[in-house]
Design a protein around this motif. Structure first.
Motif, short mmCIF file in Angstrom:
data_model
loop_
_atom_site.label_atom_id
_atom_site.label_comp_id
_atom_site.label_asym_id
_atom_site.label_seq_id
_atom_site.Cartn_x
_atom_site.Cartn_y
_atom_site.Cartn_z
N UNK A 77 15.38 48.95 44.32
CA UNK A 77 15.91 48.94 45.39
C UNK A 77 17.63 49.11 45.44
N UNK A 78 18.06 48.18 44.64
CA UNK A 78 19.51 47.93 44.41
C UNK A 78 19.97 48.63 43.02
N UNK A 95 15.12 37.80 55.18
CA UNK A 95 15.83 38.65 55.95
C UNK A 95 15.16 40.07 55.78
N UNK A 96 15.98 41.20 55.30
CA UNK A 96 15.44 42.46 54.94
C UNK A 96 14.47 42.38 53.95
N UNK A 114 18.66 35.49 54.94
CA UNK A 114 19.79 35.48 56.08
C UNK A 114 20.34 34.51 55.78
N UNK A 115 21.84 34.56 56.09
CA UNK A 115 22.45 33.36 55.77
C UNK A 115 22.07 32.12 56.74
N UNK A 142 11.88 33.35 50.49
CA UNK A 142 12.17 34.58 50.92
C UNK A 142 10.90 35.44 51.48
N UNK A 143 9.71 34.82 51.20
CA UNK A 143 8.57 35.78 51.35
C UNK A 143 8.53 37.01 50.79
#
Ligand SMILES: N[C@@H](CCC(=O)N[C@@H](CS)C(=O)NCC(=O)O)C(=O)O
Length: 239
Positions: free
Chosen positions: A92-93, A28-29, A113-114, A56-57
């Motif tokens: 980032x978080x 995803x993001x 992504x779900x 998740x790459x």
């Protein structure tokens, strides 16, 4: 151990993971600032996180923390307060997380992504269980668990590979034992990152290393391992 036996052991270790960490799924993001992971290769809990990075790459800055090593373990103690692996810092978080399952949940939430249809099935849950992760390590025994004396590179090495690729495992073991910090750039099937091309259109998903300290580039696990040993390993006193 001969190269052929090492490779067979690494292949067994991947085979026992039943396809985990072998391809990109549900990316995803993308993070803006690099993720930082303190871990060591032979640790099954760390593998759970590395598999998620491949799935998740996600690129990450890897700080290898083998047993007996000080180079990155000391930094971890300052950051987190205890020697437990894996440990993820996500600037980032604004998060720093110790538990492997919590790290994976955070990565899936923030950078995945779900999956359609609700996601986890029984086979996958079993494959991701701690017991299955521990059992898979049998293929390589204690390789990638203990520190060896080494020169510290000034700049991080750049490593292209992915979790379930047996040659990548053999390279990561050496990066870990020599405590060589590196940028990990996954190139599993489905990755947005291109694997090496032979110039004739064919692609090769084998490991690649770029060393900005020397300008060296190597492809293939044996060439990379030979380079790392010649450039960074110091005599152990038993040699
Ligand atoms: N419940 C933790 C367990 C982590 C754990 O036990 N890691 C071991 C390595 S496999 C560790 O940190 N050992 C201490 C050390 O190596 O000094 C998790 O899932 O992350």
């Amino acid at each position: 151990m001969t190269p052929a036996r090492s490779f067979a052991g690494a292949r067994l270790t991947s085979w026992l993971r039943a396809g985990e960490g072998a391809r990109v799924e549900g990316a995803g993001p993308r993070p803006v600032e690099p993720l930082v992971l303190f871990e060591f290769e032979a640790c099954p809990f760390c593998r759970r996180v590395r598999e998620a990075l491949t799935r998740l790459d996600l690129e990450a800055s890897i700080r290898p923390c083998p047993k007996g090593g000080r180079r990155h373990r000391d930094a971890l103690l300052e950051l987190g307060g205890k020697a437990q692996f894996p440990f993820l810092v996500d600037p980032n978080a604004g998060l720093a997380i110790y538990e492997s399952s919590e790290i994976v949940a955070h990565l899936e939430r923030a950078y995945g992504r779900a999956p359609e249809g609700g996601g986890a099935n029984l086979a996958r849950s079993l494959a991701r269980s701690t017991l299955a992760l521990i059992a898979s390590g049998l293929g390589r025994g204690a390789a990638g668990s203990r520190a060896r004396p080494s020169h510290a590179p000034a700049q991080p090495l750049v490593f292209y590979g992915f979790e379930a690729e047996p040659g990548s495992r053999l390279v990561r073991e050496v990066l870990c034992e020599l405590e060589l910090f590196h940028a990990s750039r996954p190139i599993a099937p489905g990755s947005a990152r291109s694997p090496a091309s032979d110039g004739a259109g064919a692609t090769d998903r084998g490991p690649r290393l770029v060393d900005p300290n020397t300008g060296a580039e190597r492809a293939g696990w044996q060439a990379i391992v030979d380079y790392l040993e010649a450039t960074y390993a110091l005599p152990t006193g038993r040699d």
